[in-house]
Motif scaffolding. Structure first.
Motif, PDB file in Angstrom:
ATOM      1  N   ARG A 171       0.824  -1.235   0.000  1.00 12.89           N
ATOM      2  CA  ARG A 171       0.000   0.000   0.000  1.00 12.89           C
ATOM      3  C   ARG A 171       0.848   1.271   0.000  1.00 12.89           C
ATOM      4  NH1 ARG A 171      -2.934   0.884   4.515  1.00 12.89           N
ATOM      5  NH2 ARG A 171      -1.622  -0.391   5.902  1.00 12.89           N
ATOM      6  N   LEU A 172       2.131   1.141   0.269  1.00 17.44           N
ATOM      7  CA  LEU A 172       3.007   2.302   0.371  1.00 17.44           C
ATOM      8  C   LEU A 172       3.806   2.477  -0.921  1.00 17.44           C
ATOM      9  CD1 LEU A 172       3.910   4.455   2.491  1.00 17.44           C
ATOM     10  CD2 LEU A 172       5.872   2.956   2.959  1.00 17.44           C
ATOM     11  N   GLN A 173       3.774   3.671  -1.467  1.00 14.44           N
ATOM     12  CA  GLN A 173       4.507   3.967  -2.702  1.00 14.44           C
ATOM     13  C   GLN A 173       5.291   5.265  -2.527  1.00 14.44           C
ATOM     14  OE1 GLN A 173       2.086   4.490  -6.182  1.00 14.44           O
ATOM     15  NE2 GLN A 173       3.845   4.683  -7.553  1.00 14.44           N
ATOM     16  N   TYR A 174       6.601   5.170  -2.701  1.00 16.26           N
ATOM     17  CA  TYR A 174       7.472   6.345  -2.586  1.00 16.26           C
ATOM     18  C   TYR A 174       7.411   7.142  -3.885  1.00 16.26           C
ATOM     19  CZ  TYR A 174      11.616   9.151  -1.550  1.00 16.26           C
ATOM     20  OH  TYR A 174      12.493  10.185  -1.301  1.00 16.26           O
ATOM     21  N   LEU A 175       7.029   8.390  -3.801  1.00 15.33           N
ATOM     22  CA  LEU A 175       6.864   9.254  -4.977  1.00 15.33           C
ATOM     23  C   LEU A 175       8.018  10.244  -5.144  1.00 15.33           C
ATOM     24  CD1 LEU A 175       3.060  10.130  -4.584  1.00 15.33           C
ATOM     25  CD2 LEU A 175       4.095   8.262  -5.889  1.00 15.33           C
ATOM     26  N   GLY A 176       8.934  10.254  -4.178  1.00 17.13           N
ATOM     27  CA  GLY A 176      10.013  11.222  -4.210  1.00 17.13           C
ATOM     28  C   GLY A 176      11.226  10.758  -5.000  1.00 17.13           C
ATOM     29  N   ASP A 177      12.361  11.375  -4.698  1.00 13.25           N
ATOM     30  CA  ASP A 177      13.610  11.052  -5.388  1.00 13.25           C
ATOM     31  C   ASP A 177      14.727  11.020  -4.348  1.00 13.25           C
ATOM     32  OD1 ASP A 177      14.196  13.735  -4.811  1.00 13.25           O
ATOM     33  OD2 ASP A 177      13.398  14.398  -6.748  1.00 13.25           O
ATOM     34  N   LYS A 178      15.952  11.012  -4.820  1.00  8.02           N
ATOM     35  CA  LYS A 178      17.100  11.014  -3.912  1.00  8.02           C
ATOM     36  C   LYS A 178      17.839  12.349  -3.966  1.00  8.02           C
ATOM     37  CE  LYS A 178      17.970   6.020  -3.802  1.00  8.02           C
ATOM     38  NZ  LYS A 178      18.981   4.943  -3.987  1.00  8.02           N
ATOM     39  N   GLN A 179      17.029  13.396  -4.106  1.00  2.36           N
ATOM     40  CA  GLN A 179      17.623  14.730  -4.156  1.00  2.36           C
ATOM     41  C   GLN A 179      16.965  15.665  -3.120  1.00  2.36           C
ATOM     42  OE1 GLN A 179      17.332  16.051  -8.193  1.00  2.36           O
ATOM     43  NE2 GLN A 179      18.858  14.609  -8.943  1.00  2.36           N
ATOM     44  N   GLN A 180      15.639  15.894  -3.292  1.00  3.45           N
ATOM     45  CA  GLN A 180      14.961  16.815  -2.366  1.00  3.45           C
ATOM     46  C   GLN A 180      13.542  16.373  -2.023  1.00  3.45           C
ATOM     47  OE1 GLN A 180      15.200  20.648  -4.320  1.00  3.45           O
ATOM     48  NE2 GLN A 180      17.043  21.198  -3.151  1.00  3.45           N
ATOM     49  N   ASN A 181      12.887  15.629  -2.898  1.00  2.00           N
ATOM     50  CA  ASN A 181      11.492  15.259  -2.707  1.00  2.00           C
ATOM     51  C   ASN A 181      11.395  13.922  -1.983  1.00  2.00           C
ATOM     52  OD1 ASN A 181       8.765  14.659  -2.954  1.00  2.00           O
ATOM     53  ND2 ASN A 181       8.608  15.582  -4.992  1.00  2.00           N
TER      54      ASN A 181
END
Length: 490
Positions: free
Chosen positions: A96-106
């Motif tokens: 159910r968990l989905q990471y929408l960010g990145d490895k920079q700032q989000n």
């Protein structure tokens, strides 16, 4: 841009006392230090319906030269040198968990199909390529999952006609789902429309706006929130639109015909909110009373005229149109007027006219000779051809009244007629000589016990002298012919 704002904010407060710094970080949902390490959550508090999807927005910063190696979310708050559990490895969250960010700032994450057990604090954790180069956002996101929520309408306490009014549909839970809102007035759904001034009235959305509200917008309002998991109605609120008096008018209580002596009630009618409690009454431009009801007992003819009322409440005032009171009354002040000019000779008559004051004007007149029961004439004018005491009677639909009598005396003098009018008024007798006849021969005429004599002038065969002698006001004037020589036999 947001990270720069946070950075400059941190720089401005780097010298602030520790407690103040912690307080500011808690308000903005920011966890960080003055070396460039930070995590920001927006919003820091989330309320969600059961089985809905939640998005936790997140950004982070770190010092220049560091490289991000690992990012994840956790429910466990630990010290920087400890390693908390990664939710993506938890069987209850992995699907159910989905990471929408990145490895920079989000660092934004989505959590779907939330249940009541998901109500918890959530933290973002990231690690860099350097020893001790890891950070956790300690302020976290507080997620509350509810199966139900209260929906309320926020409205202004007081509304006056012409105001711009906003109603807001608010809930005890700040729902994250994009919900649809429907507004109702008196249980009827409202859609977007335009009012009389071509102003838009929005009937959907979380905020309901009425520009230039009217009195007919008063009523009970409520909103309904709809999302994929169901719908919810708010409680109702009442909009009571205030406005000044309008449609002011005067109601005359009773029949349309008002007769002198009647009791007349005037009622001031007006439409206003709140209802008007102050009223003034005017006849022409003069104030004559107050109160919603104005009563004239035993009305008189001089009460006739134009009336209006003024209605007042706290928002303004307004006058009514005027109404006319036309008071009816029977004939009064009835009198006989004599219409005659020039000399009257044998065979002529005197014209009498009946004068009266009445409303409506008298149109029926009757003439009577005193001591006789039958009328001797009709109409406003009457021609008297014989001696006697005459009076008139004026009639309208409200009554009648008779005049005082006048006396008409016809005298015969050598084949000629002399007509004398004797008017009686208030016990005073007045004789009016209509015609004086000049005689060419010696004759005598008796008028009301006074003697008229003809004598000869020394220079004329015959001549007539007129001597008008004054008497007291309750006697007849005397007409006499004075003989200046010794009377001769005819």
């Amino acid at each position: 841009m947001r990270n720069n704002t946070i950075y400059f904010m941190m720089m401005r407060v780097r010298m602030a006392p520790p407690l103040l710094l912690v307080f500011l970080l808690m308000i903005h949902g920011v966890s960080g230090d003055d070396n460039g390490w930070s995590v920001s959550y927006s919003p820091p508090h989330i309320c969600a319906l059961k089985y809905s999807t939640v998005i936790m927005n997140c950004t982070y910063t770190y010092p220049t030269g560091y490289k991000i190696e690992k990012v994840f979310w956790t429910k466990t708050l630990v010290m920087d040198n400890e390693e908390p559990p990664d939710l993506s490895n938890d069987p209850e969250y992995s699907q159910r968990l989905q990471y929408l960010g990145d490895k920079q700032q989000n660092c934004t994450v989505r959590l779907s199909h939330v249940t009541l057990k998901d109500s918890h604090m959530y933290y973002f954790r990231f690690k860099t390529d350097r020893p001790n180069g890891k950070w956790i956002g300690k302020s976290g996101v507080n997620l509350t999952v509810t199966g139900d929520f209260d929906l309320q309408v926020e409205s202004p306490e007081r509304v006056t006609e012409g105001d711009s009014v906003s109603l807001t549909c608010k809930s005890s839970c700040a729902l994250t789902d994009r919900a649809t809102f429907i507004w109702y007035r008196n249980s009827q759904p409202l859609t977007e429309r335009r009012d009389r001034n071509n102003e838009t009235i929005v009937g959907s959305g979380r905020i309901f706006i009425i520009s230039k509200i009217r009195s007919d917008d008063s009523g009970e309002y409520k909103c309904k929130s709809i999302n994929e998991h169901g719908e919810k109605y708010s409680d109702t609120v009442t909009l009571n639109v205030m406005y000044p008096p309008r449609n002011v008018s005067v109601l005359i209580n009773g029949s349309g015909v008002i007769v002198e002596g009647d009791s007349v009630t005037l009622i001031c009618i007006s439409d206003s909110n709140p209802p008007a409690v102050n009223f003034s009454w005017f006849k022409g431009g003069t104030i004559v009373g107050s109160g919603r009801i104005f009563i004239i007992s035993k009305i008189r003819s001089d009460d006739s005229g134009e009336y209006k009322c003024k209605s007042i409440n706290e928002h303004g005032e307004k006058y009514s149109d005027t109404v006319t009171l036309n008071i009816m009354y029977p004939p009064r002040s009835v009198s006989v007027s004599i219409i005659q000019s020039g000399q009257i000779w044998a065979g002529d008559s005197v014209t009498l006219k009946c004068i009266s004051d009445s409303n409506p004007p008298a149109v029926n007149f009757s003439w009577f000779k005193e001591n006789e029961t039958s009328a001797v004439g009709s109409g406003q004018s009457f021609s008297a051809l014989q001696s006697g005491r005459f009076y008139c009677q004026a009639h309208n639909q409200h009554g009648s009244q008779r005049s005082d009598a006048v006396t008409v005396t016809v005298h015969h003098v050598a084949g000629r007629n002399v007509i004398v009018i004797t008017a009686t008024s208030g016990g005073v007798f007045i004789i009016i000589i209509i015609i004086l006849i000049i005689l060419k021969k010696r004759r005598s005429v008796k008028v009301e016990d006074h003697r008229v004599k003809e004598i000869s002038d020394p220079n004329e065969d015959t001549y007539t002298a007129l001597d008008l002698k004054s008497t007291t006001s309750d006697l007849y004037d005397t007409l006499a012919t004075v003989d200046r020589r010794r009377p001769e036999d005819s």
